[in-house]
Each structure stands twice: as C-alpha cells, then as structure tokens.
Design a protein around this motif. Structure first.
Motif, PDB file in Angstrom:
ATOM      1  N   GLU A 247     -19.389 -15.200  49.850  1.00 33.53           N
ATOM      2  CA  GLU A 247     -18.147 -14.834  49.168  1.00 33.53           C
ATOM      3  C   GLU A 247     -17.301 -13.849  49.971  1.00 33.53           C
TER       4      GLU A 247
ATOM      5  N   VAL B 105     -12.303 -20.445  48.487  1.00 36.52           N
ATOM      6  CA  VAL B 105     -12.429 -21.329  47.336  1.00 36.52           C
ATOM      7  C   VAL B 105     -11.975 -20.659  46.051  1.00 36.52           C
ATOM      8  N   LEU B 106     -11.922 -19.344  46.088  1.00 34.84           N
ATOM      9  CA  LEU B 106     -11.669 -18.656  44.826  1.00 34.84           C
ATOM     10  C   LEU B 106     -10.187 -18.576  44.509  1.00 34.84           C
ATOM     11  N   ARG B 107      -9.852 -18.744  43.256  1.00 30.31           N
ATOM     12  CA  ARG B 107      -8.492 -18.503  42.798  1.00 30.31           C
ATOM     13  C   ARG B 107      -8.571 -17.301  41.866  1.00 30.31           C
TER      14      ARG B 107
ATOM     15  N   GLY C 123      -7.583 -16.333  38.862  1.00 30.10           N
ATOM     16  CA  GLY C 123      -6.950 -16.818  37.642  1.00 30.10           C
ATOM     17  C   GLY C 123      -6.904 -15.782  36.540  1.00 30.10           C
TER      18      GLY C 123
ATOM     19  N   LYS D   3     -14.172 -19.551  38.657  1.00 29.61           N
ATOM     20  CA  LYS D   3     -13.847 -19.053  39.996  1.00 29.61           C
ATOM     21  C   LYS D   3     -12.745 -19.860  40.661  1.00 29.61           C
ATOM     22  N   VAL D   4     -12.544 -21.059  40.195  1.00 32.52           N
ATOM     23  CA  VAL D   4     -11.474 -21.862  40.795  1.00 32.52           C
ATOM     24  C   VAL D   4     -10.298 -22.050  39.835  1.00 32.52           C
ATOM     25  N   ALA D   5     -10.416 -21.465  38.634  1.00 29.19           N
ATOM     26  CA  ALA D   5      -9.379 -21.709  37.625  1.00 29.19           C
ATOM     27  C   ALA D   5      -8.183 -20.782  37.814  1.00 29.19           C
ATOM     28  N   ASP D   6      -6.989 -21.307  37.599  1.00 29.96           N
ATOM     29  CA  ASP D   6      -5.787 -20.473  37.585  1.00 29.96           C
ATOM     30  C   ASP D   6      -5.604 -19.859  36.204  1.00 29.96           C
ATOM     31  N   PHE D   7      -6.152 -20.538  35.221  1.00 28.82           N
ATOM     32  CA  PHE D   7      -6.078 -20.026  33.853  1.00 28.82           C
ATOM     33  C   PHE D   7      -7.371 -20.406  33.152  1.00 28.82           C
TER      34      PHE D   7
END
Ligand SMILES: Cc1cc2nc3c(=O)[nH]c(=O)nc-3n(C[C@H](O)[C@H](O)[C@H](O)COP(=O)(O)OP(=O)(O)OC[C@H]3O[C@@H](n4cnc5c(N)ncnc54)[C@H](O)[C@@H]3O)c2cc1C
Ligand SMILES: Nc1ncnc2c1ncn2[C@@H]1O[C@H](COP(=O)(O)O)[C@@H](O)[C@H]1O
Lengths: 271, 333
Positions: free
Chosen positions: A20, A233-235, A237, B306-310
C-alpha cells in the motif's frame, strides 16, 4: 478423438498483494498455477474423451517449472504432457508464442481438436488461441460457451458474444477458445495425482521442432514493453454510514448530490 | 491512392454500424492529427446503411474502405481476416485500432500473426511518441495491478484494441464529408468452412454489459436470486444493465454473461454500483477502471470501499429500496 489442450502457467493473482505504501506488487511467495481459465479447456477435453474416446494431450511453453502445471493437468485426466522450454523462447509476445505453439501442435499431429483458454490471467490478451488457429489455418471459434454436437467430422458450438449465443458449425480439426460457462473443472483425484507423479512427460526444446530462429523469443516479437507503472489502486471515496432512518436520509441526500454532480442522474433524482 | 495511415475497424450489426464504430474515430483522429495523416474506417458487411457511413464522416473519419457482399453479412473470422489482410497489403496503414469486443479480439490476433504485426489488447490509452512517430499503447495487465506501455518499433501496421465505452464519439460535425473507397469483392476471401447456423438470444441483456454506461452489480450479499429484482429495478431507473460477482453467478442467481471480473467480463462504465460485493481482487480486475464506483456493503472493512468513490456502509436491503423510491420521485423519507 485426439485433443490438444494448450495451457499456460501463471502467477496466482489472488495471492498478488499490493504494497500500500509503494504501490508495487508483492511477488514473494506467489505460487504458480495453471491459468484458471485453462481449467475449463482441460475439463472440456477430458469430457469429450469420456464421451467419444481418444486422448487428451496438454502442451505448454514455459520455464522448466511449468512441469508442475502439466502434472496437474495429467492428474485431472489428461493422458500426455508436452513441455516446450528453452532460452530461445524468452521474451516471446503473443505472436512469437503462437508461432511456437502452432509448430508444436503440428509436430504432435493427427489431432481433431485444439482447445485453449479464453485468455491468460497474467498477460490477459486472449491472442494466442486465435493466433495458433490462424497459423495452422484451423477453423476457429472464440468465446465458446458450449458444445452442441459432434458428428460426421463436424462440431457445432455456441459462442457467447455481445448479442447472445451464436451457433457455429466447424469442420474438424478446429480450434476452440473456451469461456467459463462451458464446463465445471473437476478436481484431481488421489489416484490421478499418483499416476501423474510417475508419468513421463515429453520435453521439447527449440531443436525438437521445425523452427525459424528469427521468429522466436524477443527477436520474433513485434511488441516491446517500454514502461511498467503501478497505478494507485486506491480511491479516496466519501463514506457514509447508515445505522438508522436519519443517517439513511443523509446518505441518500449525499449520494444523490454526488451522482448529479457527476451528471449520472438528473437533479433531485429525476431521471 | 489513399493517404490515410490511421485506420479504425467499424463493426456492423445487420445493416447498421454498432455504436463502438463511432467511438474509435475519436481515438484515431487524435493519432492521425499528431502524425499529420488522414483517418480511415474499414467497413465490412452487406448493404450497410449509407446514413451510418455519413455519420462516420461526421464523427471525424476522412475516408472509408467499404467492402460489402452478401457473403460478408455477419462476422466470420476466416473471411474478415482475409479481407483485412488484403486491404492492409494494398494500402499499407501505419496504425489500426479495433474494438476490444468479441469480434475485435478475435479478428485482430488472427490478422496479427498472419502479417506478422504487433498487437496490443485492451488498451486504455493511445498516443504518439514524438521523436519516432511510434504508437504508444498503454494497457492494464496482471489483473489490473500494473499498467504497461507497449511499442511496436519495427513492424507495421501497429495494431491495438480498445474497450468499447472507453471513448466518447467526437461531437457530430455535419459540415464534414469524406471519401468512400468501394473495394472490389474478391471471392477468394470467402473461406466457406465455418457456417453460422443460428443465434440464441439471452433472456436478459447481460451480454450488453460491456456496452452500457451504467452497471448495477450484486454479490453474495444479495442472499438469494429473487433479490436481484432490486438491482433490475435500479438498473432500469438509471438506464443500465445488471452485473454480478462470481459468487452470485456460481449460486445460479443470475447467468454467466452478467459476471464481472477475472473470469467474467471487464467493464468500463461511467457508473458501477456494487451491492453486497466484497471486492475480491478478481472482481476488482473487471471493474476497477469504471469512471465512478459506488459501493453498498454492511462491512466497513470490505475491500470494495478502497476503490469506491462513494461508499455506503449499511444494509443493502434498507439502502437500495429507499434509493429506488427516491429515484421514482416518491421522496419517501
Ligand atoms: C481464478 C479465480 C477467478 C475468479 N474470477 C472472478 C470473477 O470473474 N468475478 C468475481 O466476482 N469473482 C471472481 N473470483 C472469486 C472472488 O475471489 C470472490 O470469491 C468473489 O468475487 C466474491 O463474491 P462476493 O463479493 O459476491 O461474495 P463475498 O466475498 O462473500 O462478499 C459478500 C459481501 O456482501 C456483504 N453483505 C452481506 N450482506 C449484506 C447486506 N445485507 N447488505 C450489504 N452488504 C452485505 C458482505 O459484507 C460481503 O462483503 C475468482 C476467483 C478465482 C480464484
Ligand atoms: N505459453 C503458453 N503455452 C501454452 N498455451 C498458452 C501459452 N500462452 C497462451 N496459451 C494459451 O492461449 C490462451 C490465451 O492466452 P493469452 O493470449 O496469453 O491471453 C491461454 O488460455 C492458453 O490456452
């Protein structure tokens, strides 16, 4: 029927972890497995053999340790394994790989059907199967999801395309690349494993095959990888927690606002 | 003689061009402009609608190679490969872009080995290297864990496939027009061995999953097959298609064409909503490149966040019905 299944050994992606902090792949301890999508091709071959008789030959081009993949294929029920290995093959892209496999399939000879996976989970191109078909001038069905019938030297298959299932009729010998829907791969039996451990494999090098040196490995590969990046890979959010009526309303208000800002829904949720 | 060195491959459905045929010229236009050349589309089929050819010009194409014949109605790789190879050998393009559809991903590798030429699958980015004019092709590999940039320095044409929906068509410019090269049909192109003998439609539109702006996907958290009706309703309201994790497909809750991920489809919609999906790496491999990801999951530690925008941490059986009734304008509070 004599059936050749082309299988590839790949790193097990479910074990690929991302560091990470650096955003790079942690490769230590990652095991090699048979390309999961090739298991459907192996199963298809074995099933056909059970129904029509004959033999199934698994072939792979790869490093010596790809022997393990072949032994697994034998344990599932394949009859023979061929490993094509050698320094001259290093750096092959899909064009060079398809060339060597095509020559190997030709050397095995006398086959009715060649099976391949839809794509390998490492390179993820799905190009080798169609490439081998083109080089051997074999009729091709990609994305094959079912075998309807084999009769009179003809095979009828369904292939899963965007519009639905297309039904094709191909004369044998033919090459099929298969998708998951076609079969449910069996697990190797204990007896299969024991037999596979003892069985002799065929080891082929560049010299065993009729090959044009210029078409091998890096030299024979039109494409060059010039850069590798590790995308983050991380967003970051927004997260809402819904625990009761009030937080539900808040979350949905906020989701609606978010989606309308992104122009994914019209304002106020009217679509 | 033509001077279009960048080509795109149009796809037909009956007499019409598929939407992806208008998306590819947006990629091609940029490359052609950088190289200072013209852009052509190859159209293979039968009795293709003239309005659709005009539309190609409006969407940025300068020239069309039109190869039509009743024997070319419907894609069969052996025939189309012969046609494309003949065109390439005659007109010598530098770059060919096709769609990463079942058609493009069958035709292009078939052609590539026969030439031979380099082919890069499923590119997310295409550009021209300034010093050399070479095509730079960027694509995800190893389940999306790396991005590789690939070049084809010594072979021509340089060939690539790109995902449908990953590019918007250029705005329609009705002042544009172009040149149609009508290519004379050669009967030797017809291979004749393989026959298309039928077509079975899928009950649901799952096959369109790679060709839609919105995917509403569900996983094991949906608990049973009937509950997919929630997702279908949401998909209808948002104009999308239902997707699923492998767990949901393997349990028989929904059919395989809907499966997203490593052993299913790779999708790049504008909106991907994942409900009751944990976000295993094999699932992420199929949807990570969506423009916007929304996740609903009761477990705050689920990797999907971890990959979500919302993200909404909560019970999907509470959240989705409430969201649906809002979208319906019910304003249920
Ligand atoms: C070779 C290989 C290939 C694979 N290919 C694919 C593939 O193509 N596609 C794919 O999807 N998987 C694939 N997998 C499987 C993958 O590893 C996971 O097992 C799978 O994605 C999990 O599906 P899921 O998220 O639906 O189920 P689970 O991981 O069980 O997750 C269910 C989630 O639902 C949540 N949940 C439960 N109840 C509720 C509720 N009431 N409200 C909200 N949330 C709730 C839970 O918190 C949980 O996070 C593959 C695996 C392998 C080894
Ligand atoms: N090195 C290899 N040896 C044997 N078969 C291969 C090899 N590479 C690819 N294949 C076959 O071709 C399919 C598609 O692979 P790829 O084009 O690499 O995605 C795989 O599922 C295998 O069936």
């Amino acid at each position: 029927m004599k059936i050749i299944v082309m299988i590839k050994q790949v790193p097990e992606t479910s074990e690929v972890k991302m560091d990470e902090h650096s955003g790079t792949m942690v490769r230590e301890g990652v095991e090699s497995i048979i390309n999961p999508l090739d298991l459907y091709a192996i199963e298809t071959g074995i099933k056909l053999k059970e129904e029509y008789g004959g033999q199934v030959i698994a072939i792979t081009m790869g490093p010596p340790k790809a022997e393990k993949a072949l032994r697994e294929a034998l344990a599932m029920g394949c009859d023979e394994g061929v490993l094509i290995s050698g320094k001259e093959f290093a750096g092959s892209d899909t064009v060079a790989t398809a060339y060597v496999l095509a020559q190997a399939v030709k050397a095995v000879g006398g086959y009715d059907l060649v099976l391949a996976g839809e794509r390998a989970t490492d390179g993820d191109t799905g190009q080798v199967g169609p490439g081998v078909a083109a080089l051997l001038n074999l009729p091709l069905s990609t994305y094959t999801s079912g075998i309807v019938n084999i009769d009179n030297n003809k095979i009828t298959v369904e292939r899963l395309i965007e519009e639905g299932y297309e039904v094709l009729e191909l004369p044998l010998p033919a090459l099929l690349t298969v998708v998951k829907e076609i079969s449910f791969p069996r697990l190797p039996t204990l007896r299969g494993k024991q037999r596979a451990k003892k069985q002799e494999l065929q080891f082929w090098t560049g010299k065993s095959l009729d090959l044009d040196i210029g078409k091998l490995g890096l030299k024979g590969s039109p494409t060059r990888v010039v850069k590798i990046e590790h995308p983050k890979v991380l967003r970051q959010g927004k997260i809402c927690r819904v625990t009761d009526e009030e937080t539900l309303v808040e979350a949905l208000d906020s989701l609606e606002k978010f989606l309308s800002e992104k122009k994914l829904i019209a304002k106020e949720g009217k679509v | 003689m033509s001077s279009a060195k960048v080509w795109t491959i149009a796809e037909t459905s009956g007499r019409r061009l598929k939407p992806v045929s208008y998306e590819l010229p947006a990629r091609g236009r940029m490359l052609a402009d950088k190289l200072g050349t013209r852009l052509a589309s190859v159209v293979i089929g039968d009795q293709v609608d003239r309005n659709d050819l005009q539309e190609l010009f409006w969407r940025g194409v300068d020239e069309i190679y039109l190869v039509t014949h009743p024997e070319l109605a419907g894609f069969l790789v052996e025939n189309y490969s012969n046609v494309l190879i003949a065109l390439i050998k005659t007109y010598r393009p530098e770059i060919i872009i096709a769609a990463a559809t079942t058609t493009g991903r069958t035709l292009m590798p078939h052609v590539a080995v026969r030439l031979p030429a380099g082919l890069t699958a499923d590119c997310t980015e295409l550009d021209i290297e300034e010093e050399t004019g070479n095509l730079l092709q960027t694509r995800p590999a190893i389940g999306g864990n790396i991005l590789a940039t690939i070049k084809t320095p010594h072979h021509r044409p340089q060939m690539a496939t790109v995902r449908p929906k990953s590019t918007k068509p250029l705005p329609r410019d009705e002042s544009r027009s172009g040149l149609i090269h009508i290519v004379k049909f050669n009967p030797n192109w017809i291979d004749g061995r393989v026959k298309k003998v039928g077509m079975r439609q899928i009950e649901e539109t799952g096959a369109g999953i790679q060709d839609t702006d919105v995917v509403i996907a569900g996983g094991k958290g949906l608990k049973k097959g009937e509950n997919f009706s929630l997702l279908r309703e949401l998909a209808m309201l948002l104009g999308g298609v239902v997707g699923a994790s492998r767990e949901a497909v393997d349990r028989g809750w929904i059919s395989y064409p809907h499966q997203v991920g490593l052993s299913g489809k790779t999708v790049t919609p504008k909106l991907y909503l994942a409900a009751g999906i944990s976000g295993a790496i094999q699932h992420l491999a199929g949807m990570k490149t969506a423009e916007v990801i929304v996740a609903v999951n009761s477990d705050p530690e689920a990797p999907i966040f971890k990959v979500a925008d919302f993200g909404i941490v909560g019970d999907l059986f509470t959240v989705l019905p409430a969201f649906i009734s809002r979208l319906k304008g019910g304003k249920a509070k």
